[in-house]
Scaffold this active site. Structure first.
Site, PDB file in Angstrom:
ATOM      1  CB  SER A 139      -0.881  -0.045   1.249  1.00 35.84           C
ATOM      2  OG  SER A 139      -1.643   1.124   1.338  1.00 35.84           O
ATOM      3  CE  LYS A 165      -4.835   0.110   0.231  1.00 33.65           C
ATOM      4  NZ  LYS A 165      -5.756  -0.672   1.089  1.00 33.65           N
ATOM      5  CE  LYS A 167      -4.062   3.759   1.960  1.00 32.47           C
ATOM      6  NZ  LYS A 167      -5.331   3.275   2.548  1.00 32.47           N
ATOM      7  CG  ASP A 193      -7.868   2.651   0.184  1.00 35.57           C
ATOM      8  OD1 ASP A 193      -9.019   3.155   0.198  1.00 35.57           O
ATOM      9  OD2 ASP A 193      -7.340   2.135   1.192  1.00 35.57           O
ATOM     10  CD  GLU A 218      -9.138  -0.645   0.259  1.00 40.67           C
ATOM     11  OE1 GLU A 218      -8.242  -1.116  -0.457  1.00 40.67           O
ATOM     12  OE2 GLU A 218      -9.060  -0.615   1.502  1.00 40.67           O
ATOM     13  CG  ASP A 243     -10.842  -0.639   4.557  1.00 42.47           C
ATOM     14  OD1 ASP A 243     -11.171  -1.138   5.642  1.00 42.47           O
ATOM     15  OD2 ASP A 243      -9.732  -0.076   4.389  1.00 42.47           O
ATOM     16  CE  LYS A 267      -7.582  -1.984   6.296  1.00 40.39           C
ATOM     17  NZ  LYS A 267      -7.757  -0.525   6.186  1.00 40.39           N
ATOM     18  N   GLY A 295      -4.353  -3.893   5.830  1.00 45.92           N
ATOM     19  CA  GLY A 295      -3.331  -3.646   6.846  1.00 45.92           C
ATOM     20  C   GLY A 295      -3.594  -2.341   7.574  1.00 45.92           C
TER      21      GLY A 295
HETATM   22 MG    MG Z   1      -8.600   1.030   2.807  1.00 44.36          MG
END
Ligand code: MG
Length: 375
Positions: A139, A165, A167, A193, A218, A243, A267, A295
């Site tokens: 991530s 991933k 952000k 995400d 996400e 999420d 998660k 995570g």
């Molecule tokens: Mg997320």
């Protein structure tokens, strides 16, 4: 497996991250982490980690609310009580007790580890895991420039990560993703995400992401939303992955009924622990919804729980379970978690419990406060 928890020690440790991690709601340089050491009446002990952050920007919980919830309500409810099975801890903690899922998860998952250690089997075996190794994704936080993101994505792919991933937030999205996709080619496993940074007013911008063949987008919309995600998913070709919105198996059912997404990032801390994670996992398997393990910038202790969870059969997409060296100069477990050049972490199936040793002296040196509760 029958159990009785006799003692719980809470510790706050502070560890600097190797590099600061920026998401749409803010950035993190230093982690304040709540660790639990749980001991049963037979003297077996297990360590666990509460994933609540220092600020309520991911969920309403923080390390401080968790500390309060654990000392005032959660631990007193369990200490000294005959518990017929570790699988009952979740329901004991949910009865007339709303929220505080991350705090509850810390002890609920600890009870699973305690049961695994007492039985002499791995945490993965205790959960019913089947994968001997788990695929790893990385991530990447929001970067200062597209060039620096491209560089990090290329490096991650070269390191073997099986999912990258990125952000995103408004203004650091479509053009940046376009440049990354162009730089790494059409086949690279990319996803984004947004951590709730968009609304339906951003429909055109979100639809523009469709052309980049992302594995998923996400949680673009609000942290507790399902309905608007369903409206958005109807307009998008790219699967949405939820999420923040999935806090229980009921919300997973809602997602599937409403069509709010096609993938779930589980998660365990966010959903109240392993029993709830298993319910979501099993429900999703029944409806062909792939899941993967997210995570929360965990230490090697929290990572041990994530690796065990990700060994379950329907965890078919790479999890955000990077090796220790991605986050820490020195982890608090040994051996540190490492990843193969093909992007896999082995599940320590041949060791009982968490499968790693806890570096207690190092933890003590990082501890800024502690409290022990006894039955
Ligand atoms: Mg997320």
């Amino acid at each position: 497996m029958k159990t009785k928890i006799d003692q719980v020690t809470l510790r706050e440790v502070q560890i600097p991250l190797k590099e600061s991690f920026e998401i749409s709601s803010g950035s993190e340089q230093q982690r304040r982490i709540l660790l639990l050491e749980i001991r049963d009446a037979a003297g077996t002990s297990a360590w666990s980690e509460c994933v609540a952050g220092s600020r309520p920007n991911f969920s309403p919980e923080t390390i401080d609310t968790s500390w309060g919830a654990l000392t005032q309500w959660i631990c007193p409810r369990l200490l000294g009580k005959e518990i017929r099975s570790h699988t009952e801890v979740h329901d004991i903690l949910e009865t007339d007790f709303r929220g505080h899922r991350m705090a509850k998860a810390a002890i609920e998952m600890g009870a699973w580890a305690l049961a695994a250690a007492a039985k002499g089997i791995s945490l993965s075996a205790m959960l019913g895991g089947s994968h001997k190794s788990v695929a790893v994704g990385i991530s990447l936080g929001i970067q200062k420039s597209p060039e620096s993101l491209i560089d990090k994505v290329q490096r991650a792919l070269a390191d073997g990560y099986r999912k990258v991933k990125m952000k995103i937030k408004p203004g650091k999205d479509v053009e940046v993703v376009r440049r990354v996709r162009h730089a790494v080619g059409g086949a690279a496993p990319l996803m984004v995400d947004a951590n709730n940074a968009y609304t339906l007013e951003d429909m055109d911008r979100l639809k523009a992401l469709d052309e980049f063949e992302l594995m998923m987008i996400e949680q673009p919309l609000a942290w507790d939303d399902l309905l608007r995600h369903a409206m958005l998913q109807k307009e998008l070709r790219t699967p949405l992955c939820l999420d923040e919105s999935i806090t229980s198996v009921d919300r997973a059912e809602d997602m599937i009924s409403l069509g709010s997404g096609r993938i779930i990032n589980i998660k365990p801390g966010r959903v109240g622990g392993f029993t709830s994670s298993l319910r979501i996992h099993d429900f999703c398997a029944k409806y062909d919804i792939p899941v993967w393990c997210g995570g929360m910038l965990e230490t090697g202790i929290g990572r041990a729980y994530n690796v065990a969870l990700a060994s379950l059969p329907n965890f078919v997409l790479p999890g955000d379970i990077s090796p220790s060296s991605r986050y820490w100069e020195r982890d608090i477990v040994s051996p540190a978690w490492t990843m193969t050049s093909e992007g896999y972490i082995s599940v320590p199936v041949d060791r009982p419990g968490l499968g790693v040793d806890i570096d207690v002296d190092f933890i003590k040196s990082l501890t800024v406060r502690s409290e022990t509760l006894r039955s």
